[in-house]
Write a protein that holds these residues in place. Structure first.
Motif, PDB file in Angstrom:
ATOM      1  N   UNK A 193       0.823  -1.201   0.000  1.00 34.11           N
ATOM      2  CA  UNK A 193       0.000   0.000   0.000  1.00 34.11           C
ATOM      3  C   UNK A 193       0.860   1.256   0.000  1.00 34.11           C
ATOM      4  N   UNK A 194       2.053   1.162   0.683  1.00 34.24           N
ATOM      5  CA  UNK A 194       2.951   2.304   0.704  1.00 34.24           C
ATOM      6  C   UNK A 194       3.418   2.669  -0.703  1.00 34.24           C
ATOM      7  N   UNK A 195       3.618   1.662  -1.498  1.00 37.92           N
ATOM      8  CA  UNK A 195       4.057   1.927  -2.867  1.00 37.92           C
ATOM      9  C   UNK A 195       3.000   2.711  -3.630  1.00 37.92           C
ATOM     10  N   UNK A 196       1.725   2.453  -3.306  1.00 39.48           N
ATOM     11  CA  UNK A 196       0.650   3.162  -4.004  1.00 39.48           C
ATOM     12  C   UNK A 196       0.563   4.627  -3.579  1.00 39.48           C
ATOM     13  N   UNK A 197       1.059   4.895  -2.367  1.00 37.29           N
ATOM     14  CA  UNK A 197       0.954   6.255  -1.868  1.00 37.29           C
ATOM     15  C   UNK A 197       2.203   7.080  -2.145  1.00 37.29           C
ATOM     16  N   UNK A 198       3.254   6.464  -2.733  1.00 39.56           N
ATOM     17  CA  UNK A 198       4.488   7.216  -2.984  1.00 39.56           C
ATOM     18  C   UNK A 198       4.264   8.350  -3.984  1.00 39.56           C
ATOM     19  N   UNK A 199       3.413   8.088  -4.941  1.00 43.90           N
ATOM     20  CA  UNK A 199       3.200   9.120  -5.941  1.00 43.90           C
ATOM     21  C   UNK A 199       2.556  10.365  -5.335  1.00 43.90           C
ATOM     22  N   UNK A 200       1.638  10.101  -4.372  1.00 41.08           N
ATOM     23  CA  UNK A 200       0.993  11.251  -3.750  1.00 41.08           C
ATOM     24  C   UNK A 200       1.948  12.020  -2.852  1.00 41.08           C
ATOM     25  N   UNK A 201       3.035  11.324  -2.446  1.00 39.69           N
ATOM     26  CA  UNK A 201       3.985  11.999  -1.571  1.00 39.69           C
ATOM     27  C   UNK A 201       4.835  13.023  -2.305  1.00 39.69           C
ATOM     28  N   UNK A 202       4.920  12.918  -3.654  1.00 42.48           N
ATOM     29  CA  UNK A 202       5.747  13.874  -4.383  1.00 42.48           C
ATOM     30  C   UNK A 202       5.246  15.308  -4.201  1.00 42.48           C
ATOM     31  N   UNK A 203       3.938  15.417  -4.193  1.00 45.22           N
ATOM     32  CA  UNK A 203       3.377  16.758  -4.035  1.00 45.22           C
ATOM     33  C   UNK A 203       3.744  17.330  -2.674  1.00 45.22           C
ATOM     34  N   UNK A 204       3.702  16.470  -1.704  1.00 49.18           N
ATOM     35  CA  UNK A 204       4.053  16.937  -0.375  1.00 49.18           C
ATOM     36  C   UNK A 204       5.540  17.272  -0.286  1.00 49.18           C
ATOM     37  N   UNK A 205       6.394  16.550  -1.029  1.00 52.14           N
ATOM     38  CA  UNK A 205       7.830  16.821  -0.990  1.00 52.14           C
ATOM     39  C   UNK A 205       8.139  18.206  -1.539  1.00 52.14           C
ATOM     40  N   UNK A 206       7.417  18.570  -2.539  1.00 46.84           N
ATOM     41  CA  UNK A 206       7.648  19.904  -3.067  1.00 46.84           C
ATOM     42  C   UNK A 206       7.345  20.972  -2.023  1.00 46.84           C
ATOM     43  N   UNK A 207       6.260  20.680  -1.276  1.00 42.60           N
ATOM     44  CA  UNK A 207       5.899  21.639  -0.233  1.00 42.60           C
ATOM     45  C   UNK A 207       6.947  21.666   0.887  1.00 42.60           C
ATOM     46  N   UNK A 208       7.462  20.460   1.206  1.00 38.13           N
ATOM     47  CA  UNK A 208       8.469  20.378   2.270  1.00 38.13           C
ATOM     48  C   UNK A 208       9.803  20.969   1.841  1.00 38.13           C
ATOM     49  N   UNK A 209      10.100  20.979   0.548  1.00 37.88           N
ATOM     50  CA  UNK A 209      11.384  21.486   0.069  1.00 37.88           C
ATOM     51  C   UNK A 209      11.554  22.958   0.379  1.00 37.88           C
ATOM     52  N   UNK A 235      10.591  24.458   3.013  1.00 39.55           N
ATOM     53  CA  UNK A 235      10.972  24.626   4.424  1.00 39.55           C
ATOM     54  C   UNK A 235      12.102  23.658   4.850  1.00 39.55           C
ATOM     55  N   UNK A 236      12.824  23.124   3.851  1.00 40.44           N
ATOM     56  CA  UNK A 236      13.837  22.091   4.129  1.00 40.44           C
ATOM     57  C   UNK A 236      14.957  22.628   5.026  1.00 40.44           C
ATOM     58  N   UNK A 237      15.464  23.827   4.735  1.00 37.80           N
ATOM     59  CA  UNK A 237      16.574  24.354   5.519  1.00 37.80           C
ATOM     60  C   UNK A 237      16.169  24.499   6.990  1.00 37.80           C
ATOM     61  N   UNK A 238      15.016  24.995   7.201  1.00 38.78           N
ATOM     62  CA  UNK A 238      14.565  25.181   8.572  1.00 38.78           C
ATOM     63  C   UNK A 238      14.417  23.831   9.284  1.00 38.78           C
ATOM     64  N   UNK A 239      13.887  22.847   8.554  1.00 43.09           N
ATOM     65  CA  UNK A 239      13.706  21.518   9.134  1.00 43.09           C
ATOM     66  C   UNK A 239      15.052  20.841   9.421  1.00 43.09           C
ATOM     67  N   UNK A 240      16.028  21.065   8.496  1.00 45.56           N
ATOM     68  CA  UNK A 240      17.355  20.459   8.694  1.00 45.56           C
ATOM     69  C   UNK A 240      18.032  21.053   9.919  1.00 45.56           C
ATOM     70  N   UNK A 241      17.962  22.347  10.049  1.00 45.41           N
ATOM     71  CA  UNK A 241      18.573  22.984  11.210  1.00 45.41           C
ATOM     72  C   UNK A 241      17.927  22.487  12.509  1.00 45.41           C
ATOM     73  N   UNK A 242      16.580  22.364  12.472  1.00 45.20           N
ATOM     74  CA  UNK A 242      15.892  21.889  13.659  1.00 45.20           C
ATOM     75  C   UNK A 242      16.296  20.447  13.990  1.00 45.20           C
ATOM     76  N   UNK A 243      16.401  19.616  12.932  1.00 45.66           N
ATOM     77  CA  UNK A 243      16.776  18.207  13.158  1.00 45.66           C
ATOM     78  C   UNK A 243      18.229  18.087  13.618  1.00 45.66           C
ATOM     79  N   UNK A 244      19.080  18.967  13.074  1.00 43.89           N
ATOM     80  CA  UNK A 244      20.492  18.949  13.490  1.00 43.89           C
ATOM     81  C   UNK A 244      20.619  19.280  14.965  1.00 43.89           C
ATOM     82  N   UNK A 245      19.847  20.237  15.407  1.00 45.42           N
ATOM     83  CA  UNK A 245      19.875  20.576  16.835  1.00 45.42           C
ATOM     84  C   UNK A 245      19.392  19.392  17.686  1.00 45.42           C
ATOM     85  N   UNK A 246      18.340  18.740  17.176  1.00 46.26           N
ATOM     86  CA  UNK A 246      17.847  17.569  17.914  1.00 46.26           C
ATOM     87  C   UNK A 246      18.902  16.462  17.985  1.00 46.26           C
TER      88      UNK A 246
END
Length: 807
Positions: free
Chosen positions: A281-297, A299-310
């Motif tokens: 089922x995960x394979x079927x949902x990978x395509x829908x995740x591309x749209x979300x990746x664009x949105x996450x891209x 805010x990627x720098x902010x997320x990376x900095x936050x994860x690095x601190x963690x």
């Protein structure tokens, strides 16, 4: 609400593991029982064989040594207690019965002694050997007196040497016929008349073996339960929990995306099948995740900095955790008890996790508690604390965490409670880290207890070794000293004049070993104890025992050396042999004197009659020769009688100073004739000894006469001296003659031993002196005189007072 299949992945895994463990345990128990049963039978058979060997040794000694010697000493007499091999072997083996679990029987059909008549079992064994002439041994299990015995039996065959007592009754010893009548005679050579039977009771051993098997199986079951528990926890944490976590994510995603049909199918599957379906089922949902990746891209720098601190914070936390565990190891080395360890470790734990209070409650033997900081109120145990320490191992509550403190064996010894005023700290703690903390603290406490027990055992062992009065040392294969008790140190100091107190006595005693070679290397190479005797300075004897210490690889690399001085034992044995020799010679002398004295009297009487009737000088001269030699023979017989029947018939008391003075005056005439100086010195005028005056004069007269014969004319010197030494009075007779040769020193008191020429002495004087002195509890010794250079005889007699004997 979802209903899962009854057979989950974890249950399937544990079921298979349980079946495999049960099969393995049963196979192990059966194999171990067969092996231990075989070992038991081999051990029992070895014990029975050793018993037969001992019986054979006793019988061979009786037949080849004792019986011929008895026939030689008392011909025509048969002493059953000393000449019957069957009687002696039964008497010796009687001591192996009873509590030792041994059974020894030497029986026969129609036996001479009805007590040893063969019973039903033993008759069956006799018939077995008669039917199988070539068989020489039977072994197996038999029930005797409601007990299980391992029995070994062998036939008793009449040989030629047995025929005197078991053949024709007319040829048998009279003593045997009188004691047993007509039973046990008319046996044939090479016929089988009975059996030698040895039995070893195996009931206790079999019962013990069954207990051991049951114990091992129970231990296996307990180990299997512990193993299943640990495996269950590990499998749950490593596999099931992770799979469930992934499955939960899948369900959440499917519920959000509306996958109702797929969600229903997942409920009916186990974890692996559920994971497989989720991945599809995960394979079927990978395509829908591309749209979300664009949105996450975006805010990627902010997320990376936050994860690095963690991650940085997490790395610091893990480093602090490692530092905490290292600190606890260091604290274990510094601590001497569990309480001291807890007092040092709880501040470190509290500071690491920023806890408000830390409490340890002992649940193993008591409810004692330790708290940090000092004066802080101890936390209370939860109501389900027993479940925490036996099942879950950890419990998270609102403001605190309860951790089970377990030893390396998995046994809970206490509970560690971390409390925070701010409940947010509880959620930040890692469950696996908390479990590891409890185990580390429990293992540290267990190691401290084990170390303390080991130190106590070492002290106990040292006390035992030091309590042994004989020297005892431990050495390695290179002859290096590892440890020695105080007795060994004292002996090494004695040998070295106080220079060496290390206790290395083996190297010191090896210098006196006349056989050469290294006795310790010999014991190590043979892997058996080595026992030897060493004579030091020709005066002290030491028994050395070297015992190899066998290690796990069956190779000895250390030895225990045990030394014991046996000088007094050697001297006592020598004195006993001397007494036995004197007693034997005394009996012989009495018999000879009785048989010869009467014919000599007749010869002397008729010789005197012939002398009265002699007509010429030649006849008179010949008769004088006969008379002179006859009287000499009578003097020899009187000496023999004096030796066989000493004149000391009762205890008396005499003033030794007065006796020495009288002896000096009596023999001064003979000394003057030989131009020999005879002197005496007495330390006290009133020294009384426990010997009659006449007997004391006889003792001193014999010693002075020997001294007169030993010194040279015109240059001789004889000296008598008397001194008081505690409860004894010592009189010495010294001369400046040739002295006593070292090879003759041990024979000087033997009857008929003399260094004088033919016709000059009988060799009985010193033997008579030895017997008279020792019969009264005194001592007599012969050695070399330091002051005069000749011989020195020392007589030590018990001191007495006149009132001791009613005078």
């Amino acid at each position: 609400m979802f209903f899962r299949k009854p057979y989950s992945l974890q249950k399937q895994f544990l079921s298979g593991l349980a079946v495999a463990s049960l099969v393995l345990g049963i196979m192990f128990a059966i194999g171990f029982y067969i092996h231990m049963r075989t070992v038991l039978e081999d051990e029992v058979e070895a014990k029975a064989t050793l018993t037969f060997t001992q019986v054979d040794a006793v019988q061979n000694y009786v037949r080849k040594v004792l019986r011929p010697k008895m026939y030689e000493m008392i011909p025509g007499t048969f002493v059953i207690e000393a000449m019957s091999s069957s009687y002696i072997s039964r008497s010796v083996m009687e001591h192996f019965k009873g509590d030792h679990g041994y059974l020894y029987r030497r029986v026969a059909i129609n036996s001479r002694n009805p007590q040893f008549e063969a019973n039903t079992l033993e008759r069956g064994l006799v018939e077995y050997f008669r039917e199988h002439p070539g068989e020489r041994l039977w072994k197996g299990y038999k029930d005797i007196a409601e007990q299980r015995y391992y029995v070994m039996a062998r036939p008793v065959t009449y040989v030629e040497s047995c025929m005197r007592c078991h053949g024709d009754i007319n040829d048998a010893p009279e003593e045997v016929v009188q004691q047993y009548g007509e039973r046990g005679f008319n046996k044939d050579v090479d016929s089988i008349g009975g059996v030698d039977l040895v039995g070893v009771n195996v009931m206790a051993s079999l019962g013990q073996l069954q207990k051991i098997i049951i114990g091992y199986f129970a231990f296996f079951v307990v180990g299997a339960v512990v193993f299943f528990s640990i495996t269950n926890v590990l499998f749950k944490v490593i596999v099931v929990d992770n799979i469930k976590r992934i499955s939960t994510v899948f369900r959440s995603n499917l519920e959000e995306t509306g996958g109702t049909e797929l969600l229903d199918s997942l409920v009916e599957q186990d974890e692996i099948e559920e994971l497989e379906s989720g991945l599809l089922e995960l394979n079927n949902h990978l395509f829908s995740a591309r749209a979300q990746l664009k949105e996450y891209a975006e805010n990627l720098r902010e997320m990376v900095e936050e994860r690095t601190q963690e991650l940085t914070h997490e790395a610091l936390e893990r480093r602090s955790d490692v530092a905490l565990f290292i600190t606890m190891l260091s604290l274990m080395q510094k601590s001497r008890s569990r309480g001291e360890l807890l007092n040092l470790a709880m501040p470190e734990i509290g500071n690491r996790f920023r806890a408000t209070t830390v409490t340890y409650i002992c649940t193993f033997a008591s409810n004692n508690s330790y708290s940090w900081p000092d004066g802080a109120e101890a936390q209370k145990l939860p109501d389900d604390w027993l479940y925490v320490i036996t099942e879950s191992g950890i419990k998270f509550e609102d403001n605190r965490i309860i951790i089970s403190v377990e030893s390396s064996a998995g046994n809970a010894e206490g509970v560690l409670i971390l409390y925070w005023d701010d409940p947010r700290y509880v959620a930040l703690q890692d469950q696996g880290l908390m479990r590891a903390l409890g185990r580390q603290l429990g293992a540290a406490g267990e190691n401290l207890v084990a170390l303390d027990n080991m130190m106590r055992q070492m002290q106990t062992l040292q006390t035992i070794v030091e309590g042994i009065t004989d020297p005892l040392v431990l050495m390695d294969s290179s002859c290096n000293l590892l440890t020695a008790n105080q007795a060994a140190c004292n002996l090494s100091a004695e040998f070295s004049g106080g220079h060496d107190t290390s206790g290395n006595i083996l190297s010191m005693l090896s210098a006196y070993n006349a056989t050469g070679g290294c006795s310790m290397q010999l014991a190590l190479s043979r892997k058996v104890p080595f026992v030897d005797e060493v004579v030091v300075d020709d005066s002290r004897t030491f028994a050395i025992g070297i015992y190899p210490v066998i290690q796990g690889n069956n190779l000895p690399d250390r030895v225990v050396v045990h030394v014991r001085e046996v000088t007094r034992e050697k001297r006592m044995i020598a004195q006993m042999q001397q007494h036995e020799k004197l007693a034997t010679i005394g009996k012989l002398a009495a018999g000879l004197a009785h048989e010869i004295n009467n014919p000599l009297g007749v010869i002397l009487c008729y010789a005197e009659l012939l002398k009265d009737d002699a007509e010429d000088a030649q006849q008179t001269q010949d008769i004088d020769i006969i008379l002179r030699h006859t009287r000499h023979a009578q003097r020899v017989l009187r000496d023999l009688l004096d030796f066989a029947r000493p004149k000391v018939s009762h205890k008396g008391v005499s003033n030794i100073a007065l006796v020495v003075q009288n002896i000096t005056e009596v023999f001064s005439v003979q000394a003057a004739v030989k131009k020999v100086e005879l002197t005496a010195s007495v330390m006290t005028d009133n020294s009384f000894v426990a010997m009659g005056e006449h007997e004391l004069e006889q003792v001193l007269s014999n010693l002075v006469l020997n001294a007169l014969d030993a010194v040279e004319e015109r240059n001789g010197h004889i000296h008598l001296s008397v001194v008081q030494q505690g409860d004894a009075v010592v009189v010495s007779v010294e001369d400046n003659g040739e002295g006593i040769l070292p090879e003759n020193m041990h024979r000087i008191f033997d009857p008929f031993f003399t260094t004088k020429g033919p016709g000059s002495g009988t060799g009985l004087g010193l033997a008579i002196v030895y017997g008279m002195v020792t019969d009264l509890g005194g001592k007599v010794e012969a050695n070399s005189s330091i002051d005069f250079g000749g011989a020195k005889f020392v007589v030590q007699l018990p001191a007495a007072t006149p009132c001791d004997f009613g005078e």
